[in-house]
Write an enzyme that holds these catalytic residues in place. Sequence first.
Site, PDB file in Angstrom:
ATOM      1  N   PHE A  26      -0.565  24.960 -42.022  1.00  0.00           N
ATOM      2  CA  PHE A  26      -1.481  25.312 -40.926  1.00  0.00           C
ATOM      3  C   PHE A  26      -2.272  26.541 -41.348  1.00  0.00           C
ATOM      4  O   PHE A  26      -1.700  27.577 -41.663  1.00  0.00           O
ATOM      5  CB  PHE A  26      -0.722  25.605 -39.628  1.00  0.00           C
ATOM      6  N   ASP A  73      -1.411  32.431 -47.725  1.00  0.00           N
ATOM      7  CA  ASP A  73      -1.732  32.616 -46.310  1.00  0.00           C
ATOM      8  C   ASP A  73      -0.512  33.240 -45.645  1.00  0.00           C
ATOM      9  O   ASP A  73       0.443  32.549 -45.288  1.00  0.00           O
ATOM     10  CB  ASP A  73      -2.084  31.260 -45.677  1.00  0.00           C
ATOM     11  N   LYS A  93      -2.328  38.127 -37.200  1.00  0.00           N
ATOM     12  CA  LYS A  93      -1.192  38.175 -36.278  1.00  0.00           C
ATOM     13  C   LYS A  93      -0.611  39.584 -36.074  1.00  0.00           C
ATOM     14  O   LYS A  93      -1.128  40.346 -35.270  1.00  0.00           O
ATOM     15  CB  LYS A  93      -0.126  37.172 -36.720  1.00  0.00           C
TER      16      LYS A  93
HETATM   17  C1  LIG Z   1      -0.279  30.572 -41.520  1.00  0.00           C
HETATM   18  C2  LIG Z   1      -1.394  30.657 -40.520  1.00  0.00           C
HETATM   19  N1  LIG Z   1      -2.667  30.735 -40.943  1.00  0.00           N
HETATM   20  C3  LIG Z   1      -3.695  30.819 -40.094  1.00  0.00           C
HETATM   21  C4  LIG Z   1      -3.484  30.823 -38.733  1.00  0.00           C
HETATM   22  C5  LIG Z   1      -4.648  30.919 -37.792  1.00  0.00           C
HETATM   23  O1  LIG Z   1      -4.641  32.172 -37.183  1.00  0.00           O
HETATM   24  P1  LIG Z   1      -5.537  32.426 -35.871  1.00  0.00           P
HETATM   25  O2  LIG Z   1      -4.924  31.638 -34.771  1.00  0.00           O
HETATM   26  O3  LIG Z   1      -5.436  33.924 -35.658  1.00  0.00           O
HETATM   27  O4  LIG Z   1      -6.915  32.001 -36.200  1.00  0.00           O
HETATM   28  C6  LIG Z   1      -2.178  30.750 -38.237  1.00  0.00           C
HETATM   29  C7  LIG Z   1      -1.922  30.719 -36.796  1.00  0.00           C
HETATM   30  O5  LIG Z   1      -0.887  30.351 -36.311  1.00  0.00           O
HETATM   31  C8  LIG Z   1      -1.092  30.662 -39.157  1.00  0.00           C
HETATM   32  O6  LIG Z   1       0.165  30.572 -38.741  1.00  0.00           O
END
Ligand SMILES: Cc1ncc(COP(=O)(O)O)c(C=O)c1O
Length: 403
Positions: free
Chosen positions: A142, A227, A256
């Site tokens: 994700f 990520d 986050k």
């Molecule tokens: C690993 C990862 N990358 C990207 C995102 C996207 O982040 P945002 O919701 O702040 O756009 C998330 C959100 O849960 C995530 O867990």
Amino acid sequence: MLYFIVDNKLISDSNKFLMNTYNRFPIVLRKGRGMKVWGTDGKEYLDFIGGIAVNCLGHCHPKVVVALQKQAQRLLHVSNLYHIEQQIKLAKLLTKLSCTDKAFFCNSGAEAVEAAIKLARKFAKDHTTPDKYEIITAHGSFHGRTLAALSATGQVKLQKGFEPLVTGFKHVPFDDIKALKNSLSKHTCAVMLEPIQGEGGVKVPGANYLEMVRSLCDDHGLLLILDEVQTGIGRTGRFFAYEHYGIEPDIICIAKGLGGGVAIGAVLAKEKVASSFQHGTHASTFGGNPLACAAAIATIETLIEDGIIMDNCRRMEHYFRKALEKLRTEFPSLIAEIRGLGLLLGMELTTAGDSIVNSCLEKGVLINCTSGNVLRFTPPLTVSEREVDQLINTLEDVFEIHV
Ligand SMILES: Cc1ncc(COP(=O)(O)O)c(C=O)c1O
């Protein structure tokens, strides 16, 4: 089925005026302090979601609140056309805490991923051939909801209805080095992975996987993007999850927990890679504004100060995991597996998790279910044994009803 509705007027207005992108629980949260939040009806909840790994210091940590108050009285926002004191300080802190040299600030995880994708493509254009643009990511990953981040995400169900997707992404099974190796082509410029798949069901790869990915990238001149939007900022017991695996990524995405509850994201990169972003190649109006950066500085300084909170995270991981494993032995027909790292812990159930989450909510405990049947626990890193006990007792009561 939930048996209480707290604020009908607010909830009906919420349904009337907000787009229906979330299947929200029927409560309205108004106040938070540490591990606790309160609804508009005054009902108290123990928060084991923590904004899904956002509230790393708990709700309204006094140091973050004071930093925000002070900054709000001095300067809320100025354009990135000017140098910004708090942004410089934050970039220095983050590069010192990581293997990187430079930062770019944005406002969310998806934006951090977008910036990383652009940076990897630009770096490939600057240093290799024009046909290198492909980024390999994992099934079950994700990376966010914006179009390129969604295209990078390895979950077809999230992409449905938004085609055509951004081209240039290939997906391979997670934790399978052979599949990754076989997927490389002359177009590949980077590999992007979560060190632990959070939304994908709290999946932790084998001990050597990331090390093997790093070697593969080195052998083929590819960038490794991690990520760490969910795993970063102390969540796994180290400031960055990659530190567990003895490797260094070229690009890191964070968001986050970074602002301790305030929206901010960042891309961090090694000097050689970062230099592919030059004037006019990427930008964000709000990215790294003084208010968000002040919150992030206070969050990080508090998190790493004396090592107390990070120690607590590691201690609580062991305490929490042991308690979850004990539950598994008590309810073997309901619980398949406990996994995770630090305070990103998952409990895979043998059935759908929705009704467990709803029952916990009724009993005043907030937890989350991801991938349909994985209970995900991402409490503040300040969580105590007593609070873990409270969750475990609640889960025990709820499981007894569900077996
Ligand atoms: C690993 C990862 N990358 C990207 C995102 C996207 O982040 P945002 O919701 O702040 O756009 C998330 C959100 O849960 C995530 O867990």
